[in-house]
Scaffold this motif. Structure first.
Motif, PDB file in Angstrom:
ATOM      1  N   MET A 157       0.829  -1.215   0.000  1.00 51.66           N
ATOM      2  CA  MET A 157       0.000   0.000   0.000  1.00 51.66           C
ATOM      3  C   MET A 157       0.859   1.259   0.000  1.00 51.66           C
ATOM      4  O   MET A 157       1.709   1.427   0.844  1.00 51.66           O
ATOM      5  CB  MET A 157      -0.880  -0.005   1.250  1.00 51.66           C
ATOM      6  CG  MET A 157      -1.894   1.069   1.251  1.00 51.66           C
ATOM      7  SD  MET A 157      -3.521   0.449   0.941  1.00 51.66           S
ATOM      8  CE  MET A 157      -3.758  -0.662   2.325  1.00 51.66           C
ATOM      9  N   ILE A 194      -0.017   8.038  -0.958  1.00 50.60           N
ATOM     10  CA  ILE A 194      -1.405   8.221  -1.386  1.00 50.60           C
ATOM     11  C   ILE A 194      -2.333   8.204  -0.189  1.00 50.60           C
ATOM     12  O   ILE A 194      -3.212   9.050  -0.041  1.00 50.60           O
ATOM     13  CB  ILE A 194      -1.813   7.101  -2.370  1.00 50.60           C
ATOM     14  CG1 ILE A 194      -1.055   7.269  -3.682  1.00 50.60           C
ATOM     15  CG2 ILE A 194      -3.314   7.110  -2.607  1.00 50.60           C
ATOM     16  CD1 ILE A 194      -1.277   6.125  -4.652  1.00 50.60           C
ATOM     17  N   ILE A 195      -2.099   7.209   0.655  1.00 53.87           N
ATOM     18  CA  ILE A 195      -2.939   7.112   1.852  1.00 53.87           C
ATOM     19  C   ILE A 195      -2.929   8.432   2.606  1.00 53.87           C
ATOM     20  O   ILE A 195      -3.972   8.994   2.921  1.00 53.87           O
ATOM     21  CB  ILE A 195      -2.418   5.993   2.781  1.00 53.87           C
ATOM     22  CG1 ILE A 195      -2.399   4.650   2.038  1.00 53.87           C
ATOM     23  CG2 ILE A 195      -3.281   5.889   4.027  1.00 53.87           C
ATOM     24  CD1 ILE A 195      -3.726   4.190   1.551  1.00 53.87           C
ATOM     25  N   TYR A 242      -4.847  11.372   0.991  1.00 51.41           N
ATOM     26  CA  TYR A 242      -6.306  11.335   0.986  1.00 51.41           C
ATOM     27  C   TYR A 242      -6.936  10.953   2.321  1.00 51.41           C
ATOM     28  O   TYR A 242      -8.144  10.832   2.427  1.00 51.41           O
ATOM     29  CB  TYR A 242      -6.794  10.400  -0.124  1.00 51.41           C
ATOM     30  CG  TYR A 242      -6.424  10.921  -1.489  1.00 51.41           C
ATOM     31  CD1 TYR A 242      -7.088  12.022  -2.010  1.00 51.41           C
ATOM     32  CD2 TYR A 242      -5.398  10.350  -2.222  1.00 51.41           C
ATOM     33  CE1 TYR A 242      -6.736  12.547  -3.239  1.00 51.41           C
ATOM     34  CE2 TYR A 242      -5.037  10.862  -3.462  1.00 51.41           C
ATOM     35  CZ  TYR A 242      -5.715  11.960  -3.962  1.00 51.41           C
ATOM     36  OH  TYR A 242      -5.357  12.466  -5.177  1.00 51.41           O
ATOM     37  N   GLN A 243      -6.081  10.775   3.312  1.00 51.56           N
ATOM     38  CA  GLN A 243      -6.588  10.369   4.622  1.00 51.56           C
ATOM     39  C   GLN A 243      -7.581  11.377   5.197  1.00 51.56           C
ATOM     40  O   GLN A 243      -8.676  11.015   5.619  1.00 51.56           O
ATOM     41  CB  GLN A 243      -5.406  10.214   5.593  1.00 51.56           C
ATOM     42  CG  GLN A 243      -5.771   9.462   6.851  1.00 51.56           C
ATOM     43  CD  GLN A 243      -5.921   7.976   6.578  1.00 51.56           C
ATOM     44  OE1 GLN A 243      -4.966   7.319   6.232  1.00 51.56           O
ATOM     45  NE2 GLN A 243      -7.133   7.468   6.712  1.00 51.56           N
ATOM     46  N   GLU A 278      -9.150  13.922   3.696  1.00 49.05           N
ATOM     47  CA  GLU A 278     -10.322  14.070   2.838  1.00 49.05           C
ATOM     48  C   GLU A 278     -11.293  12.912   3.090  1.00 49.05           C
ATOM     49  O   GLU A 278     -12.495  13.124   3.231  1.00 49.05           O
ATOM     50  CB  GLU A 278      -9.872  14.100   1.366  1.00 49.05           C
ATOM     51  CG  GLU A 278     -10.893  14.730   0.439  1.00 49.05           C
ATOM     52  CD  GLU A 278     -10.280  15.055  -0.927  1.00 49.05           C
ATOM     53  OE1 GLU A 278      -9.209  15.694  -0.962  1.00 49.05           O
ATOM     54  OE2 GLU A 278     -10.878  14.661  -1.949  1.00 49.05           O
ATOM     55  N   SER A 279     -10.752  11.707   3.174  1.00 44.65           N
ATOM     56  CA  SER A 279     -11.631  10.553   3.357  1.00 44.65           C
ATOM     57  C   SER A 279     -12.284  10.566   4.738  1.00 44.65           C
ATOM     58  O   SER A 279     -13.424  10.132   4.899  1.00 44.65           O
ATOM     59  CB  SER A 279     -10.876   9.248   3.118  1.00 44.65           C
ATOM     60  OG  SER A 279     -10.497   8.633   4.316  1.00 44.65           O
ATOM     61  N   SER A 280     -11.579  11.093   5.722  1.00 49.10           N
ATOM     62  CA  SER A 280     -12.164  11.111   7.063  1.00 49.10           C
ATOM     63  C   SER A 280     -13.334  12.094   7.123  1.00 49.10           C
ATOM     64  O   SER A 280     -14.272  11.912   7.912  1.00 49.10           O
ATOM     65  CB  SER A 280     -11.114  11.441   8.118  1.00 49.10           C
ATOM     66  OG  SER A 280     -10.778  12.804   8.076  1.00 49.10           O
ATOM     67  N   LYS A 293     -16.160  10.257   5.545  1.00 53.69           N
ATOM     68  CA  LYS A 293     -16.593   9.245   6.497  1.00 53.69           C
ATOM     69  C   LYS A 293     -17.452   9.862   7.602  1.00 53.69           C
ATOM     70  O   LYS A 293     -18.440   9.279   8.028  1.00 53.69           O
ATOM     71  CB  LYS A 293     -15.359   8.562   7.092  1.00 53.69           C
ATOM     72  CG  LYS A 293     -15.539   7.094   7.365  1.00 53.69           C
ATOM     73  CD  LYS A 293     -14.244   6.414   7.788  1.00 53.69           C
ATOM     74  CE  LYS A 293     -13.249   6.239   6.651  1.00 53.69           C
ATOM     75  NZ  LYS A 293     -12.090   5.391   7.035  1.00 53.69           N
ATOM     76  N   HIS A 316     -12.939   6.632   1.404  1.00 53.13           N
ATOM     77  CA  HIS A 316     -11.778   5.757   1.566  1.00 53.13           C
ATOM     78  C   HIS A 316     -10.625   6.338   0.753  1.00 53.13           C
ATOM     79  O   HIS A 316     -10.816   6.715  -0.401  1.00 53.13           O
ATOM     80  CB  HIS A 316     -12.123   4.349   1.092  1.00 53.13           C
ATOM     81  CG  HIS A 316     -11.063   3.342   1.415  1.00 53.13           C
ATOM     82  ND1 HIS A 316      -9.869   3.272   0.732  1.00 53.13           N
ATOM     83  CD2 HIS A 316     -11.017   2.392   2.361  1.00 53.13           C
ATOM     84  CE1 HIS A 316      -9.134   2.304   1.257  1.00 53.13           C
ATOM     85  NE2 HIS A 316      -9.806   1.762   2.239  1.00 53.13           N
ATOM     86  N   PRO A 317      -9.426   6.400   1.342  1.00 48.09           N
ATOM     87  CA  PRO A 317      -8.289   7.030   0.660  1.00 48.09           C
ATOM     88  C   PRO A 317      -8.065   6.485  -0.751  1.00 48.09           C
ATOM     89  O   PRO A 317      -7.871   7.260  -1.692  1.00 48.09           O
ATOM     90  CB  PRO A 317      -7.106   6.699   1.570  1.00 48.09           C
ATOM     91  CG  PRO A 317      -7.697   6.538   2.916  1.00 48.09           C
ATOM     92  CD  PRO A 317      -9.060   5.946   2.698  1.00 48.09           C
ATOM     93  N   ILE A 318      -8.093   5.176  -0.897  1.00 45.93           N
ATOM     94  CA  ILE A 318      -7.853   4.587  -2.211  1.00 45.93           C
ATOM     95  C   ILE A 318      -8.934   5.017  -3.199  1.00 45.93           C
ATOM     96  O   ILE A 318      -8.651   5.336  -4.355  1.00 45.93           O
ATOM     97  CB  ILE A 318      -7.810   3.044  -2.122  1.00 45.93           C
ATOM     98  CG1 ILE A 318      -6.620   2.572  -1.277  1.00 45.93           C
ATOM     99  CG2 ILE A 318      -7.759   2.431  -3.508  1.00 45.93           C
ATOM    100  CD1 ILE A 318      -5.277   2.700  -1.937  1.00 45.93           C
ATOM    101  N   LEU A 358     -10.765   7.714  -3.109  1.00 43.60           N
ATOM    102  CA  LEU A 358     -10.589   9.127  -3.461  1.00 43.60           C
ATOM    103  C   LEU A 358      -9.439   9.267  -4.445  1.00 43.60           C
ATOM    104  O   LEU A 358      -9.503  10.058  -5.394  1.00 43.60           O
ATOM    105  CB  LEU A 358     -10.338   9.961  -2.207  1.00 43.60           C
ATOM    106  CG  LEU A 358     -11.554  10.145  -1.305  1.00 43.60           C
ATOM    107  CD1 LEU A 358     -11.160  10.816  -0.002  1.00 43.60           C
ATOM    108  CD2 LEU A 358     -12.630  10.966  -1.997  1.00 43.60           C
ATOM    109  N   PHE A 359      -8.405   8.496  -4.221  1.00 47.81           N
ATOM    110  CA  PHE A 359      -7.274   8.471  -5.160  1.00 47.81           C
ATOM    111  C   PHE A 359      -7.777   8.107  -6.558  1.00 47.81           C
ATOM    112  O   PHE A 359      -7.446   8.772  -7.543  1.00 47.81           O
ATOM    113  CB  PHE A 359      -6.236   7.455  -4.682  1.00 47.81           C
ATOM    114  CG  PHE A 359      -5.206   7.098  -5.717  1.00 47.81           C
ATOM    115  CD1 PHE A 359      -4.208   7.995  -6.058  1.00 47.81           C
ATOM    116  CD2 PHE A 359      -5.247   5.853  -6.339  1.00 47.81           C
ATOM    117  CE1 PHE A 359      -3.255   7.659  -7.020  1.00 47.81           C
ATOM    118  CE2 PHE A 359      -4.311   5.512  -7.289  1.00 47.81           C
ATOM    119  CZ  PHE A 359      -3.312   6.419  -7.630  1.00 47.81           C
TER     120      PHE A 359
END
Lengths: 104, 104
Positions: A1, A5-6, A9-10, A12-14, A17, B21-23, B25-26
DNA sequence: TGTCTATTTGGCCAAATTGACAAACACTAT
DNA sequence: ATAGTGTTTGTCAATTTGGCCAAATAGACA
């Protein structure tokens, strides 16, 4: 992984979520119009006040809403009006889904 | 739990969830510019191709992206351009978070 | 101070999500 | 038909999330 990238976008994804729950979307829609206290929201949603408190905390931690304590009550307000643009887009997606026959 | 509220926001929340999810969004950000195949995206993200396939399926089921098979490859494209408005708003939220000192 | 009201937090369990590997599948091209 | 390439799906372990109850906390006010 790929950690880069993680990381990118961490956050943004949170934020996504934090809004990705029926009760929390309900909260956002309610606060669109008016302030509410914790107990009021819990009553409307018919869930335990402790559960509502946790949902509000989730949204607050992500600055979607803000809480203001007045006497013994905490009143919440919508902090990020542009969240409503999210909804407009989400509904476009939903309508497109309906046209195409729903998901799954 | 008020079933009516749940129902009202179930679909909307599932759309948020599909992007949370980060992936994923990527993926959305990559497809902003150009089509990609499954293996390419898996390589970029450095995850197993089966995992990437499942993320793509999640987005596809919610009509966020669409897949087109050409020979042996499935190329994905962004289906809902307004998703990018989501990002603009999300970034406002993020910036506000940074100003205030970040979250937890 | 002590009490009352409103909210938050700890603990626990059930359900959902994520990720990898291997096997199955779909299609192309010999 | 057979092999080869690329994608999806079955299964399972590990982690996260959501819900309630009960206990703890914060502040108002006599």
């Amino acid at each position: 992984m790929n950690q880069e990238i993680i990381q990118t976008y961490q956050i943004e994804s949170s934020i996504f979520k934090s809004m990705a729950h029926p009760i929390r979307l309900f909260i956002i829609h309610q606060l669109e119009n008016k302030k509410y206290g914790v107990q009021e929201l819990a009553d409307m949603a018919e869930i335990d006040i402790s559960t509502m408190s946790r949902h509000l905390d989730t949204l607050k931690r992500h600055r979607i809403i803000a809480g203001e304590k007045i006497k013994n009550n905490v009143f919440y307000t919508l902090n990020i009006p542009c969240v409503l643009e999210f909804m407009t887009c989400a509904n476009k997606v939903i309508n497109q889904q309906n046209k195409l026959g729903g998901i799954i």
